[in-house]
Design a protein around this motif. Structure first.
Motif, PDB file in Angstrom:
ATOM      1  N   ILE A  40      -2.081   6.872  12.043  1.00  0.00           N
ATOM      2  CA  ILE A  40      -3.323   6.457  12.695  1.00  0.00           C
ATOM      3  C   ILE A  40      -3.420   7.262  13.980  1.00  0.00           C
ATOM      4  CG2 ILE A  40      -4.619   4.578  13.759  1.00  0.00           C
ATOM      5  CD1 ILE A  40      -3.060   2.623  11.998  1.00  0.00           C
ATOM      6  N   ASN A  41      -4.362   8.189  14.014  1.00  0.00           N
ATOM      7  CA  ASN A  41      -4.532   9.067  15.178  1.00  0.00           C
ATOM      8  C   ASN A  41      -3.201   9.694  15.569  1.00  0.00           C
ATOM      9  OD1 ASN A  41      -7.278   8.506  15.136  1.00  0.00           O
ATOM     10  ND2 ASN A  41      -7.083   6.842  16.587  1.00  0.00           N
ATOM     11  N   GLU A  42      -2.632   9.309  16.707  1.00  0.00           N
ATOM     12  CA  GLU A  42      -1.417   9.957  17.208  1.00  0.00           C
ATOM     13  C   GLU A  42      -0.177   9.080  17.093  1.00  0.00           C
ATOM     14  OE1 GLU A  42      -2.243  11.266  21.157  1.00  0.00           O
ATOM     15  OE2 GLU A  42      -3.892  12.539  20.520  1.00  0.00           O
ATOM     16  N   PHE A  43      -0.200   8.087  16.216  1.00  0.00           N
ATOM     17  CA  PHE A  43       0.984   7.256  16.025  1.00  0.00           C
ATOM     18  C   PHE A  43       1.121   6.882  14.554  1.00  0.00           C
ATOM     19  CE2 PHE A  43      -2.401   4.250  16.906  1.00  0.00           C
ATOM     20  CZ  PHE A  43      -2.153   3.180  16.059  1.00  0.00           C
ATOM     21  N   PHE A  44       2.237   6.220  14.229  1.00  0.00           N
ATOM     22  CA  PHE A  44       2.567   5.892  12.845  1.00  0.00           C
ATOM     23  C   PHE A  44       2.873   4.408  12.715  1.00  0.00           C
ATOM     24  CE2 PHE A  44       3.735  10.257  13.648  1.00  0.00           C
ATOM     25  CZ  PHE A  44       3.155  10.914  12.573  1.00  0.00           C
ATOM     26  N   VAL A  45       2.652   3.892  11.514  1.00  0.00           N
ATOM     27  CA  VAL A  45       2.978   2.499  11.201  1.00  0.00           C
ATOM     28  C   VAL A  45       3.762   2.490   9.895  1.00  0.00           C
ATOM     29  CG1 VAL A  45       2.085   0.191  10.705  1.00  0.00           C
ATOM     30  CG2 VAL A  45       0.842   1.682  12.291  1.00  0.00           C
ATOM     31  N   GLU A  46       4.919   1.843   9.909  1.00  0.00           N
ATOM     32  CA  GLU A  46       5.680   1.610   8.690  1.00  0.00           C
ATOM     33  C   GLU A  46       5.424   0.165   8.264  1.00  0.00           C
ATOM     34  OE1 GLU A  46       9.787   4.150   8.644  1.00  0.00           O
ATOM     35  OE2 GLU A  46       9.803   2.252   9.717  1.00  0.00           O
ATOM     36  N   VAL A  47       5.058  -0.027   6.995  1.00  0.00           N
ATOM     37  CA  VAL A  47       4.900  -1.371   6.452  1.00  0.00           C
ATOM     38  C   VAL A  47       5.984  -1.560   5.396  1.00  0.00           C
ATOM     39  CG1 VAL A  47       3.379  -2.998   5.288  1.00  0.00           C
ATOM     40  CG2 VAL A  47       2.413  -1.331   6.889  1.00  0.00           C
ATOM     41  N   TYR A  48       6.767  -2.605   5.548  1.00  0.00           N
ATOM     42  CA  TYR A  48       7.904  -2.891   4.680  1.00  0.00           C
ATOM     43  C   TYR A  48       7.519  -3.965   3.659  1.00  0.00           C
ATOM     44  CZ  TYR A  48      10.826  -0.366   7.999  1.00  0.00           C
ATOM     45  OH  TYR A  48      11.379   0.606   8.787  1.00  0.00           O
ATOM     46  N   TYR A  49       7.766  -3.675   2.383  1.00  0.00           N
ATOM     47  CA  TYR A  49       7.465  -4.594   1.286  1.00  0.00           C
ATOM     48  C   TYR A  49       8.729  -4.898   0.500  1.00  0.00           C
ATOM     49  CZ  TYR A  49       2.679  -2.764   1.826  1.00  0.00           C
ATOM     50  OH  TYR A  49       1.461  -2.371   2.320  1.00  0.00           O
ATOM     51  N   ASP A  50       8.815  -6.111  -0.023  1.00  0.00           N
ATOM     52  CA  ASP A  50       9.864  -6.441  -0.981  1.00  0.00           C
ATOM     53  C   ASP A  50       9.392  -5.973  -2.350  1.00  0.00           C
ATOM     54  OD1 ASP A  50      11.075  -8.144  -3.164  1.00  0.00           O
ATOM     55  OD2 ASP A  50      12.288  -8.780  -1.449  1.00  0.00           O
ATOM     56  N   GLN A  51      10.153  -5.112  -2.978  1.00  0.00           N
ATOM     57  CA  GLN A  51       9.765  -4.502  -4.247  1.00  0.00           C
ATOM     58  C   GLN A  51       9.617  -5.537  -5.361  1.00  0.00           C
ATOM     59  OE1 GLN A  51      12.288  -1.238  -5.303  1.00  0.00           O
ATOM     60  NE2 GLN A  51      11.572  -1.131  -7.384  1.00  0.00           N
TER      61      GLN A  51
END
Length: 77
Positions: A40-51
């Protein structure tokens, strides 16, 4: 939107913003956890999911550093 503005949003607004304007950059699977990396623009987001349950566990947002380093050899810039 910058990282400060993002961090001031509620948890629900952060997820909605990630999915609305974030660009999926990569997916990383470790054990039974799926980690989606969004830009997102100049930063990052990690989203963690249970498989196995397909439920969101949590998210992390950042600009640089160790969290981003694990993707660098996987992404063609």
């Amino acid at each position: 939107m910058n990282l400060y503005e993002f961090s001031r949003l509620s948890e629900e607004e952060q997820y909605n913003t990630t999915w609305a304007i974030g660009v999926l950059v990569d997916q990383f699977i470790k054990n039974s956890i799926i980690i989606n990396l969004y830009a997102i623009n100049e930063f990052f987001v990690e989203v963690y999911y249970d498989q196995y349950t397909n439920k969101i566990l949590y998210k992390k947002h950042f600009k640089q550093g160790e969290l981003l380093d694990k993707y660098l050899n996987r992404i063609n810039l």
